[in-house]
Design an enzyme around this catalytic site. Structure first.
Site, PDB file in Angstrom:
ATOM      1  N   HIS A  78      10.701 -50.524 -30.270  1.00  0.00           N
ATOM      2  CA  HIS A  78      11.748 -49.717 -29.629  1.00  0.00           C
ATOM      3  C   HIS A  78      12.598 -50.583 -28.713  1.00  0.00           C
ATOM      4  O   HIS A  78      12.086 -51.370 -27.927  1.00  0.00           O
ATOM      5  CB  HIS A  78      11.174 -48.512 -28.876  1.00  0.00           C
ATOM      6  CG  HIS A  78      10.038 -48.831 -27.961  1.00  0.00           C
ATOM      7  ND1 HIS A  78       8.742 -48.983 -28.419  1.00  0.00           N
ATOM      8  CD2 HIS A  78       9.991 -49.034 -26.632  1.00  0.00           C
ATOM      9  CE1 HIS A  78       7.948 -49.260 -27.396  1.00  0.00           C
ATOM     10  NE2 HIS A  78       8.673 -49.309 -26.298  1.00  0.00           N
TER      11      HIS A  78
HETATM   12  P1  AMP Z   1       7.224 -49.637 -23.486  1.00  0.00           P
HETATM   13  O1  AMP Z   1       6.505 -49.903 -22.231  1.00  0.00           O
HETATM   14  O2  AMP Z   1       8.264 -50.678 -23.794  1.00  0.00           O
HETATM   15  O3  AMP Z   1       6.302 -49.375 -24.658  1.00  0.00           O
HETATM   16  O4  AMP Z   1       8.075 -48.333 -23.226  1.00  0.00           O
HETATM   17  C1  AMP Z   1       7.689 -47.076 -23.684  1.00  0.00           C
HETATM   18  C2  AMP Z   1       8.739 -46.097 -23.208  1.00  0.00           C
HETATM   19  O5  AMP Z   1       8.486 -44.860 -23.859  1.00  0.00           O
HETATM   20  C3  AMP Z   1       8.698 -45.835 -21.708  1.00  0.00           C
HETATM   21  O6  AMP Z   1       9.990 -46.055 -21.162  1.00  0.00           O
HETATM   22  C4  AMP Z   1       8.277 -44.367 -21.590  1.00  0.00           C
HETATM   23  O7  AMP Z   1       8.917 -43.704 -20.543  1.00  0.00           O
HETATM   24  C5  AMP Z   1       8.692 -43.804 -22.934  1.00  0.00           C
HETATM   25  N1  AMP Z   1       7.875 -42.699 -23.441  1.00  0.00           N
HETATM   26  C6  AMP Z   1       6.543 -42.507 -23.302  1.00  0.00           C
HETATM   27  N2  AMP Z   1       6.144 -41.440 -24.017  1.00  0.00           N
HETATM   28  C7  AMP Z   1       7.242 -40.955 -24.641  1.00  0.00           C
HETATM   29  C8  AMP Z   1       7.487 -39.880 -25.529  1.00  0.00           C
HETATM   30  N3  AMP Z   1       6.497 -39.093 -25.960  1.00  0.00           N
HETATM   31  N4  AMP Z   1       8.761 -39.660 -25.966  1.00  0.00           N
HETATM   32  C9  AMP Z   1       9.780 -40.450 -25.550  1.00  0.00           C
HETATM   33  N5  AMP Z   1       9.606 -41.487 -24.704  1.00  0.00           N
HETATM   34  C10 AMP Z   1       8.369 -41.743 -24.259  1.00  0.00           C
END
Ligand code: AMP
Ligand code: ZN
Length: 196
Positions: free
Chosen positions: A109
């Site tokens: 992502h």
């Molecule tokens: P990372 O630390 O790069 O894996 O970032 C994961 C991101 O996903 C973080 O910014 C979270 O706030 C976001 N996140 C966590 N759970 C969800 C979810 N179910 N839907 C959308 N975003 C999420």
């Protein structure tokens, strides 16, 4: 995936789905989805760390930035261009776009985040440092590395841990806030001064 502190959520985890698969669920949820084409889906980050915080995810099942190969170069360029289109719609705001060196959630992502960092979800030093130190691998650098070398240069564990543990420092000036409340108060001065 490295297990960083899990975001608080009111929904009960189901037995079958580990919390780290949450993005896959959000990709399927029309309420989270803000854009889609044949290669990618864009969702709103569920715990936004700034006024605008989007995630661009490929439909191809790529686990993380460390599973990206030279053959994914065009896909990452496409994700970069989709992110730029989103950013151009918010011309009054500055954005950064990049991948966390150690993501906590499954599926590659791309974070697309406004640099106000004005959000109640921005709570910890790790949140801050994950966007304002080289822990964030900028999308343009990643695309360049893929083009030039066919891979993304690995970051040693000790190095990215050091990035996350860096003392707080403002991303816009030389201020070194004592703690997160201090930083959050300071960030507002940049927003206020911009709006004058
Ligand atoms: P990372 O630390 O790069 O894996 O970032 C994961 C991101 O996903 C973080 O910014 C979270 O706030 C976001 N996140 C966590 N759970 C969800 C979810 N179910 N839907 C959308 N975003 C999420
Ligand atoms: Zn500052």
């Amino acid at each position: 995936m490295w297990k960083r502190k899990v975001e608080s959520t009111t929904s009960k985890p189901t037995k079958k789905c580990h919390w780290s698969t949450g993005l896959l669920k959000s990709m399927e949820d029309p309420e989270c989805k803000i854009k889609e084409d044949d290669k990618i889906i864009v969702i709103n980050d569920k715990y936004p760390k700034a006024q605008f915080h989007y995630l661009v995810l490929p439909k191809e099942d790529i686990l993380s930035i460390w599973h990206v190969q030279g053959k994914h170069h065009d896909l990452l360029i496409h994700m970069h261009n989709v992110a730029r289109t989103l950013v151009e719609k918010q011309s009054n705001h500055e954005f950064i776009m990049g991948y966390h060196a150690m993501p906590s959630m499954q599926r590659l992502h791309l974070h697309v985040i406004s640099t106000d960092f004005n959000s109640p979800c921005l709570k910890t030093k790790y949140h801050w440092n994950s966007f304002t130190t080289p822990f964030l691998l900028h999308s343009s650098d990643v695309c360049r590395q893929l083009r030039e070398t066919g891979e993304v240069k690995k970051i040693p564990t000790e190095t990215w841990k050091d990035y996350l543990n860096t003392n707080l420092k403002c991303h816009k000036c030389s201020t070194q806030p004592k703690n997160m409340p201090d930083l959050k108060r300071h960030l507002l001065t940049h927003i206020d001064s911009k709006q004058q």
